[in-house]
Design a protein around this motif. Structure first.
Motif, PDB file in Angstrom:
ATOM      1  N   SER B  20      33.511  57.364  45.906  1.00 36.22           N
ATOM      2  CA  SER B  20      34.358  58.479  45.493  1.00 36.22           C
ATOM      3  C   SER B  20      35.809  58.045  45.403  1.00 36.22           C
ATOM      4  CB  SER B  20      34.245  59.632  46.490  1.00 36.22           C
ATOM      5  OG  SER B  20      32.933  60.152  46.523  1.00 36.22           O
ATOM      6  N   LEU B  21      36.513  58.608  44.439  1.00 39.18           N
ATOM      7  CA  LEU B  21      37.958  58.464  44.325  1.00 39.18           C
ATOM      8  C   LEU B  21      38.579  59.756  44.836  1.00 39.18           C
ATOM      9  CD1 LEU B  21      38.252  56.949  40.727  1.00 39.18           C
ATOM     10  CD2 LEU B  21      37.920  55.761  42.907  1.00 39.18           C
ATOM     11  N   LYS B  22      39.711  59.601  45.535  1.00 39.98           N
ATOM     12  CA  LYS B  22      40.381  60.767  46.109  1.00 39.98           C
ATOM     13  C   LYS B  22      41.789  60.899  45.560  1.00 39.98           C
ATOM     14  CE  LYS B  22      42.042  62.644  50.524  1.00 39.98           C
ATOM     15  NZ  LYS B  22      42.181  62.397  51.987  1.00 39.98           N
ATOM     16  N   CYS B  23      42.196  62.133  45.350  1.00 42.34           N
ATOM     17  CA  CYS B  23      43.550  62.418  44.888  1.00 42.34           C
ATOM     18  C   CYS B  23      44.101  63.571  45.706  1.00 42.34           C
ATOM     19  CB  CYS B  23      43.534  62.779  43.412  1.00 42.34           C
ATOM     20  SG  CYS B  23      45.143  63.261  42.741  1.00 42.34           S
ATOM     21  N   GLU B  24      45.346  63.431  46.132  1.00 35.88           N
ATOM     22  CA  GLU B  24      46.012  64.494  46.874  1.00 35.88           C
ATOM     23  C   GLU B  24      47.414  64.681  46.306  1.00 35.88           C
ATOM     24  OE1 GLU B  24      46.178  63.781  51.063  1.00 35.88           O
ATOM     25  OE2 GLU B  24      47.125  65.702  51.508  1.00 35.88           O
ATOM     26  N   GLN B  25      47.776  65.939  46.077  1.00 34.77           N
ATOM     27  CA  GLN B  25      49.137  66.182  45.584  1.00 34.77           C
ATOM     28  C   GLN B  25      49.902  67.035  46.591  1.00 34.77           C
ATOM     29  OE1 GLN B  25      50.395  69.289  44.346  1.00 34.77           O
ATOM     30  NE2 GLN B  25      48.532  70.476  43.976  1.00 34.77           N
ATOM     31  N   HIS B  26      51.176  66.652  46.775  1.00 39.50           N
ATOM     32  CA  HIS B  26      52.037  67.296  47.775  1.00 39.50           C
ATOM     33  C   HIS B  26      53.130  68.113  47.094  1.00 39.50           C
ATOM     34  CE1 HIS B  26      50.155  64.409  50.535  1.00 39.50           C
ATOM     35  NE2 HIS B  26      50.346  63.520  49.591  1.00 39.50           N
ATOM     36  N   LEU B  27      52.856  68.585  45.898  1.00 34.41           N
ATOM     37  CA  LEU B  27      53.879  69.232  45.081  1.00 34.41           C
ATOM     38  C   LEU B  27      53.695  70.738  44.990  1.00 34.41           C
ATOM     39  CD1 LEU B  27      53.801  66.556  42.237  1.00 34.41           C
ATOM     40  CD2 LEU B  27      55.542  66.797  44.006  1.00 34.41           C
ATOM     41  N   GLY B  28      52.627  71.259  45.582  1.00 33.65           N
ATOM     42  CA  GLY B  28      52.367  72.689  45.489  1.00 33.65           C
ATOM     43  C   GLY B  28      51.903  73.126  44.116  1.00 33.65           C
ATOM     44  N   HIS B  29      51.368  72.191  43.350  1.00 34.16           N
ATOM     45  CA  HIS B  29      50.895  72.498  41.997  1.00 34.16           C
ATOM     46  C   HIS B  29      49.538  73.194  42.020  1.00 34.16           C
ATOM     47  CE1 HIS B  29      53.542  69.151  40.012  1.00 34.16           C
ATOM     48  NE2 HIS B  29      54.244  70.205  40.387  1.00 34.16           N
ATOM     49  N   ASN B  30      49.251  73.882  40.927  1.00 35.15           N
ATOM     50  CA  ASN B  30      47.983  74.617  40.832  1.00 35.15           C
ATOM     51  C   ASN B  30      46.965  73.945  39.924  1.00 35.15           C
ATOM     52  OD1 ASN B  30      48.906  76.781  42.487  1.00 35.15           O
ATOM     53  ND2 ASN B  30      50.132  77.499  40.754  1.00 35.15           N
ATOM     54  N   ALA B  31      47.384  73.051  39.070  1.00 35.14           N
ATOM     55  CA  ALA B  31      46.481  72.397  38.122  1.00 35.14           C
ATOM     56  C   ALA B  31      46.391  70.907  38.440  1.00 35.14           C
ATOM     57  CB  ALA B  31      46.976  72.591  36.692  1.00 35.14           C
ATOM     58  N   MET B  32      45.178  70.356  38.372  1.00 33.49           N
ATOM     59  CA  MET B  32      44.965  68.941  38.622  1.00 33.49           C
ATOM     60  C   MET B  32      44.045  68.375  37.558  1.00 33.49           C
ATOM     61  SD  MET B  32      44.774  68.663  42.784  1.00 33.49           S
ATOM     62  CE  MET B  32      45.125  66.891  42.788  1.00 33.49           C
ATOM     63  N   TYR B  33      44.196  67.089  37.303  1.00 28.46           N
ATOM     64  CA  TYR B  33      43.518  66.450  36.173  1.00 28.46           C
ATOM     65  C   TYR B  33      42.998  65.068  36.582  1.00 28.46           C
ATOM     66  CZ  TYR B  33      46.995  69.591  33.988  1.00 28.46           C
ATOM     67  OH  TYR B  33      47.795  70.667  33.650  1.00 28.46           O
ATOM     68  N   TRP B  34      41.918  64.651  35.952  1.00 29.69           N
ATOM     69  CA  TRP B  34      41.481  63.254  35.967  1.00 29.69           C
ATOM     70  C   TRP B  34      41.583  62.703  34.550  1.00 29.69           C
ATOM     71  CZ3 TRP B  34      41.294  60.322  39.964  1.00 29.69           C
ATOM     72  CH2 TRP B  34      40.828  60.776  41.207  1.00 29.69           C
ATOM     73  N   TYR B  35      42.231  61.527  34.444  1.00 34.36           N
ATOM     74  CA  TYR B  35      42.310  60.793  33.190  1.00 34.36           C
ATOM     75  C   TYR B  35      41.668  59.423  33.382  1.00 34.36           C
ATOM     76  CZ  TYR B  35      45.758  63.876  30.911  1.00 34.36           C
ATOM     77  OH  TYR B  35      46.396  64.934  30.324  1.00 34.36           O
ATOM     78  N   LYS B  36      41.147  58.876  32.286  1.00 29.53           N
ATOM     79  CA  LYS B  36      40.600  57.522  32.279  1.00 29.53           C
ATOM     80  C   LYS B  36      41.405  56.672  31.310  1.00 29.53           C
ATOM     81  CE  LYS B  36      36.443  54.916  30.991  1.00 29.53           C
ATOM     82  NZ  LYS B  36      35.060  55.003  30.439  1.00 29.53           N
TER      83      LYS B  36
END
Lengths: 109, 115
Positions: B20-36
């Protein structure tokens, strides 16, 4: 969908030189961003510029939305400017930012 | 430092592995994306999440399985991958869904090699 074309694909500069990178897009957009991807893969935001002109230090960008193009200017280039510069545009309400193929910049000392 | 953190930075896996790949954002954003990002190809959007709900799946093969337990975390579960899946996988976030008016911020990426 929106097509994004960047030119030139590759650019080699001597340190201290100036350059202009171009991004053409095929339809109206409500979002245009320029990114710099460093050699380790990270994409760094340079400008959010769907229209108008902005400047940040040695970098500036201009988007002429009516003519569907944007320009990124790099002045007094440094070796740390090397990498790939991407233009990305968005035209609708969906979260789909369309990227160009990028301009690979190499600045030689 | 963009406020979006990805782990691991590098991953080598066999075709029969599950990782698994993990992503965490500390910006308080509501939308998240995966790009290749594959060699010599433009960045390709894979998945979009808004307030933990998937809003876009860009015809991604089922061997890639995203998970968004909350607005700050995004996972990409990988199983039975192919060598052609080797690429840089980038996570990103923005304040709202709907790219107009939103600046998107990327993580440092996870370099994946499938052997």
């Amino acid at each position: 969908g929106i097509q994004v074309e960047q030119s030139p694909p590759d650019l080699i500069l001597q340190e201290g030189a100036n350059s202009t990178l171009r991004c053409n897009f095929s339809d109206s957009v409500n979002n245009l961003q320029w990114f710099h991807q460093n050699p380790w893969g990270q994409l760094i935001n340079l400008f959010y510029i769907p229209s108008g002109t902005k400047q940040n230090g040695r970098l500036s960008a201009t988007t002429v939305a009516t003519e569907r193009y944007s320009l990124l200017y790099i002045s007094s280039s440094q070796t740390t400017d090397s990498g790939v510069y991407f233009c990305a545009v968005g035209g609708g309400s969906q979260g789909n930012l369309i990227f160009g193929k990028g301009t690979k910049l190499s600045v030689k000392p | 430092e963009t406020g979006v953190t990805q782990t691991p930075r590098h991953l080598v896996m066999g075709m029969t592995n599950k990782k698994s790949l993990k992503c965490e954002q500390h910006l308080g954003h509501n939308a998240m994306y995966w790009y290749k990002q594959s060699a010599k190809k433009p960045l390709e959007l894979m998945f979009v999440y808004n307030f933990k709900e998937q809003t876009e799946n860009n015809s991604v093969p089922s061997r890639f399985s995203p998970e968004c337990p909350n607005s700050s975390h995004l996972f990409l579960h990988l199983h039975t991958l192919q060598p052609e899946d080797s690429a840089l996988y980038l996570c990103a976030s923005s304040q709202e869904l709907g790219i107009g008016g939103n600046t998107i911020y990327f993580g440092e990426g996870s370099w994946l090699t499938v052997v």
